[in-house]
Design a protein around this motif. Structure first.
Motif, PDB file in Angstrom:
ATOM      1  N   ALA A 158       0.620  -1.072   0.035  1.00  0.00           N
ATOM      2  CA  ALA A 158      -0.091  -0.022  -0.018  1.00  0.00           C
ATOM      3  C   ALA A 158       0.755   1.216  -0.060  1.00  0.00           C
ATOM      4  O   ALA A 158       1.875   1.360   0.504  1.00  0.00           O
ATOM      5  CB  ALA A 158      -0.863   0.088   1.157  1.00  0.00           C
ATOM      6  N   PRO A 159       0.508   2.427  -0.548  1.00  0.00           N
ATOM      7  CA  PRO A 159       1.064   3.661  -0.707  1.00  0.00           C
ATOM      8  C   PRO A 159       1.022   4.393   0.976  1.00  0.00           C
ATOM      9  O   PRO A 159      -0.098   3.957   1.693  1.00  0.00           O
ATOM     10  CB  PRO A 159       0.399   4.471  -1.643  1.00  0.00           C
ATOM     11  N   HIS A 160       1.753   5.254   1.243  1.00  0.00           N
ATOM     12  CA  HIS A 160       1.754   6.076   2.334  1.00  0.00           C
ATOM     13  C   HIS A 160       2.213   7.057   2.169  1.00  0.00           C
ATOM     14  O   HIS A 160       3.444   7.488   1.470  1.00  0.00           O
ATOM     15  CB  HIS A 160       2.344   5.257   3.519  1.00  0.00           C
ATOM     16  N   ASP A 185       9.368  -2.372  -7.005  1.00  0.00           N
ATOM     17  CA  ASP A 185       9.297  -1.400  -8.352  1.00  0.00           C
ATOM     18  C   ASP A 185       9.985  -1.737  -9.348  1.00  0.00           C
ATOM     19  O   ASP A 185      10.666  -0.736 -10.000  1.00  0.00           O
ATOM     20  CB  ASP A 185       9.006   0.009  -7.754  1.00  0.00           C
ATOM     21  N   VAL A 207       9.787   1.118   2.266  1.00  0.00           N
ATOM     22  CA  VAL A 207       8.882   1.489   1.136  1.00  0.00           C
ATOM     23  C   VAL A 207       8.896   3.075   0.957  1.00  0.00           C
ATOM     24  O   VAL A 207       8.692   3.556   1.929  1.00  0.00           O
ATOM     25  CB  VAL A 207       7.503   0.760   1.352  1.00  0.00           C
ATOM     26  N   PRO A 209       7.754   6.770   0.228  1.00  0.00           N
ATOM     27  CA  PRO A 209       6.355   7.393   0.153  1.00  0.00           C
ATOM     28  C   PRO A 209       5.806   7.873  -1.211  1.00  0.00           C
ATOM     29  O   PRO A 209       6.694   7.654  -2.174  1.00  0.00           O
ATOM     30  CB  PRO A 209       6.740   8.841   0.904  1.00  0.00           C
ATOM     31  N   GLY A 210       4.645   8.111  -1.231  1.00  0.00           N
ATOM     32  CA  GLY A 210       3.839   8.205  -2.544  1.00  0.00           C
ATOM     33  C   GLY A 210       2.458   8.136  -2.485  1.00  0.00           C
ATOM     34  O   GLY A 210       1.898   7.227  -1.648  1.00  0.00           O
ATOM     35  N   ARG A 211       1.751   8.071  -3.628  1.00  0.00           N
ATOM     36  CA  ARG A 211       0.211   7.900  -3.820  1.00  0.00           C
ATOM     37  C   ARG A 211       0.061   6.488  -4.497  1.00  0.00           C
ATOM     38  O   ARG A 211      -1.266   6.153  -4.579  1.00  0.00           O
ATOM     39  CB  ARG A 211      -0.426   8.946  -4.639  1.00  0.00           C
ATOM     40  N   ARG A 212       0.965   5.889  -4.924  1.00  0.00           N
ATOM     41  CA  ARG A 212       0.687   4.503  -5.860  1.00  0.00           C
ATOM     42  C   ARG A 212       1.106   3.413  -5.088  1.00  0.00           C
ATOM     43  O   ARG A 212       2.212   3.368  -4.292  1.00  0.00           O
ATOM     44  CB  ARG A 212       1.456   4.690  -7.136  1.00  0.00           C
ATOM     45  N   TRP A 213       0.614   2.316  -5.287  1.00  0.00           N
ATOM     46  CA  TRP A 213       0.928   1.126  -4.792  1.00  0.00           C
ATOM     47  C   TRP A 213       2.107   0.588  -5.443  1.00  0.00           C
ATOM     48  O   TRP A 213       2.567   0.974  -6.317  1.00  0.00           O
ATOM     49  CB  TRP A 213      -0.130  -0.085  -5.093  1.00  0.00           C
ATOM     50  N   HIS A 214       2.915  -0.347  -4.482  1.00  0.00           N
ATOM     51  CA  HIS A 214       4.299  -0.550  -4.778  1.00  0.00           C
ATOM     52  C   HIS A 214       4.287  -2.179  -5.193  1.00  0.00           C
ATOM     53  O   HIS A 214       3.731  -2.918  -4.521  1.00  0.00           O
ATOM     54  CB  HIS A 214       5.331  -0.370  -3.790  1.00  0.00           C
TER      55      HIS A 214
END
Length: 242
Positions: A158-160, A185, A207, A209-214
């Motif tokens: 999940a993104p965070h 990724d 992991v 940070p960001g808005r997309r799933w990894h």
């Protein structure tokens, strides 16, 4: 006639599995029968304990797949029998049978449909990981939950908005040592040398940070047919994100 019988979990010696396997034994006397299941370890531990002659049956081990992908497998059969309770999987075989063990609603009320959609939304947005190709169904080893992996397996994390640590353990249940690569990724993160016969190694990732799933990938270099246990002795299940 080629017959497929879908039994999602073969991990217990219960009446439901006995009923299913007795049907498979009877049909195998005059037809080619495959049992499709997501639990290789459980099947290996339990099938011989039912007292049935399953020597003519082929056990087809299938990683977890979306219903649409599983439906593609049904097209290979003349008859496909779905023995999984409350799972209305699409059937593309020439003929299909839904084996109903208990009464279940085919059409939900408006309130029931809203509850189902709400549960799916919560699962998609609150679960910190999702398994993808190459991961088999949940099983248990010495009381601990585990998932067996094919030689090339993956999940998405999940993104965070902040970086976080993802930690889990990989145990090698094969008879030969395994070299493994962990990618996040598409970028190499960690190389593992996991000794045979139950030894394990830890995977620890940060992991970004960001808005997309990894996308996380676990690749075995030695043998793509190898089976691994994926898990971590941390609260909340496997794999654990901390």
């Amino acid at each position: 006639m080629r017959i497929g019988l879908y039994c999602r979990q073969l991990i217990s010696i219960g009446g439901g599995n006995l009923h299913t396997l007795a049907i498979a034994e009877h049909l195998s006397r005059s037809h080619q029968v495959d049992i499709l299941t997501h639990t290789p370890y459980g099947a290996a531990q339990t099938l011989h304990r039912f007292g049935l002659d399953l020597s003519r049956i082929h056990l087809r081990l299938v990683p977890l797949l979306p219903d649409e992908a599983l439906a593609e497998l049904t097209a290979e059969y003349d008859l496909f029998i779905n023995r999984v309770h409350n799972v209305l999987m699409p059937n593309r075989a020439r003929r299909g049978v839904l084996l109903v063990l208990f009464p279940m609603p085919i059409q939900l009320s408006l309130a029931g449909e809203l509850r189902r959609r709400g549960a799916r939304w919560l699962q998609q947005h609150l679960l910190p990981y999702r398994f993808q190709a190459g991961v088999y169904g949940e099983e248990h080893l010495a009381g601990d939950p585990m998932w067996l992996l094919a030689g090339h397996a993956g999940m998405i994390l999940a993104p965070h908005p902040l970086p976080y640590a993802a930690t889990f353990r990989v145990r090698n249940l094969a008879n030969a040592d395994q070299q493994m690569q962990v990618l996040l990724d598409g970028a190499h993160q960690q190389a593992l040398a996991v000794p045979a016969q139950g030894h394990s190694a830890w995977v620890r990732l940060v992991v970004p940070p960001g808005r997309r799933w990894h996308r996380l990938q676990i690749v075995a270099e030695n043998d793509t047919r190898a089976r691994f246990r994926l898990g971590a002795p941390l609260a909340g299940g496997y794999p654990a994100l901390a």
